[in-house]
Each structure stands twice: as C-alpha cells, then as structure tokens.
Design a protein around this motif. Structure first.
Motif: not given
Length: 262
Positions: A104-123
């Motif tokens: 899903c291209p929309g899923c990749a768009q979400f992941e590429n935009a939010f990946r760093d923020t999500v991983h930082d909050l998880e960490a």
C-alpha cells in the motif's frame, strides 16, 4: 412351356427368398452396428464420468493441498486471535494501532513520515505500537506480494527482528502495480539489510509460507472491523490519521502521546 413357367416361378420364389435373406442379413448387420455403437457410447459415457470424478478428486486433492492448516502465530503475537504484532514496551501508556498492507503506497507514506517519531517514542517507553497486517492490494490488483511480505514480516517476528525488517520493506516498497514482493527471493534479499535475519530458519519460513494462514486470519479480522482502508492509524482507539481537514503530523503525534502520559 409349362416347364418354362414353372422354372420362372421357381426362380421368382428363389429370388424372393434371397431378397428376404439379404434383407434379414442387412437388418442383422444394422442391429449389430447399432449395438456396437450403443456399447461404445456407454463406454465413452462411463469413461467420461470416470474422468469427471477423477477431475473432481484431483481438484479436491489440490484444494486440500492449498487448504492451509491451522494458523501458525508468529512468536509473541498478541491480541484477539493473536492477530497483532507488538512493538515497544508493554507498559507504555499510549497505544498506536496500525492496519497496514506492505504493497500500500499510503502505508509507505505514513511509515516514511512517522517512522523516526514512532521509534523515538517507543524507545522512551511512551508508546507501544500494535501492527495488523492485511492483504488489500493482493485482493484489488492480484498477485501475492501483500501476503508474502506479511508472511516474511511474521517470520522476522519469530527472529525478534520484525520492526527492522518492517522498515526495510517500506523503504524498498515497489510501485503499487508491481508485485515484486510476490517474489520470495526478493524478500530474502531484503532481509540481508537486517543484521542476523537472513538465516536458514528465516528462509525456510519465507519459502514455506509458514504464517500464510495467520496473515489470512489477520486480514479476515480487518474485514470484520469497521475499517475499510489502509493505513488505518488509531491512538488509544481513536482514528487520528484519516481526517484530511486536520492532518496528523509527527509533531501532533508526539504531543498527543506526551499528553497521554499525564
């Protein structure tokens, strides 16, 4: 004269008998041919029925082979029917729920935009993420890329490397009509970008489709929900990504997660 007439009468009777005999022979010949044709037709019909039954049995056998066994849940899968792959610390107060399709291209768009923020909050222990993998694009465009990629991601989960491999898949997502993820060697090749993932166990899991039934179960659960598109992103049960009039940004997500800690 009488002899000639008598001879003629005798010849006429004999000709009549011969004609009758010939007619009987012809009738018998036709009867034999008819019986032969009927018998042949019966044989053909029987063979045809047999062939039909054989096809059904063979088809049934094929269906039985295609019929996957009980779902094999990935290691550590959680939630209802073990359809969720968790990332982050279980004690985190905020929960991000993500329904995704690797094609899903929309899923990749979400992941590429939010990946760093999500991983930082998880960490930081502020956020845990629950991934639900679905196969919408396979269903809409054909192919097996959604299924095969989701199975490979579940195989990575078995190895404790789901998050890293999940990110690699989205960073290398092919164009939507291109079913490149349907090719298992490509999925194994991408595993080489995750340290320690490309092992014989991982390759076997990918090639065997070990978690295919689990992926299908996860997709069916999505179909029974009220959600109809990917990505669907919820924060603590509230849809936070679908409102185009108030689009989510990494900054907004960070603030909402921080506020949830209070």
């Amino acid at each position: 004269m009488y002899r000639d007439v008598s001879q003629k009468n005798s010849d006429g009777k004999r000709s009549a008998r011969e004609r009758l005999q010939e007619q009987r022979l012809r009738e018998e010949s036709r009867t034999r041919r008819k019986r032969t044709l009927i018998a042949a037709a019966v044989v053909v019909a029987v063979l045809g029925v047999g062939a039909g039954i054989g096809a059904l049995v063979a088809h049934s056998g094929k269906d039985e082979k295609k019929e996957a066994g009980p779902p094999v849940d990935p290691q550590g899968a959680t939630g209802k029917d073990s359809a969720t792959i968790p990332v982050g610390k279980p004690a985190a107060k905020a929960t991000l729920t993500v329904y995704e399709d690797f094609r899903c291209p929309g899923c990749a768009q979400f992941e590429n935009a939010f990946r760093d923020t999500v991983h930082d909050l998880e960490a930081k222990g502020l956020l845990k993420t629950e991934y639900h993998l679905v196969t919408l694009i396979d269903n809409n465009l054909g192919g097996t890329g959604s299924l095969n990629a989701a199975n490979a991601a579940a195989c990575a989960q078995d190895a404790g490397k789901f998050a890293a491999y999940h990110d690699v898949l989205y960073k290398n997502q092919p164009p939507e009509p291109d079913d490149a993820f349907g090719k298992k060697p490509r999925l194994i090749e991408l595993a080489g970008q995750v340290k320690g993932l490309d092992t014989p166990a991982f390759r076997k899991c990918v090639n065997d489709g070990t978690h295919d039934s689990w992926v299908k179960k996860s997709h069916e659960a999505f179909g029974k929900s009220s959600f109809r598109a990917t990505p669907t992103v919820l924060l603590d049960g509230k849809n936070v990504y679908g409102d185009q009039s108030n689009p989510l940004t990494p900054q907004k997500l960070r603030k909402m997660v921080t506020d949830a800690q209070k």
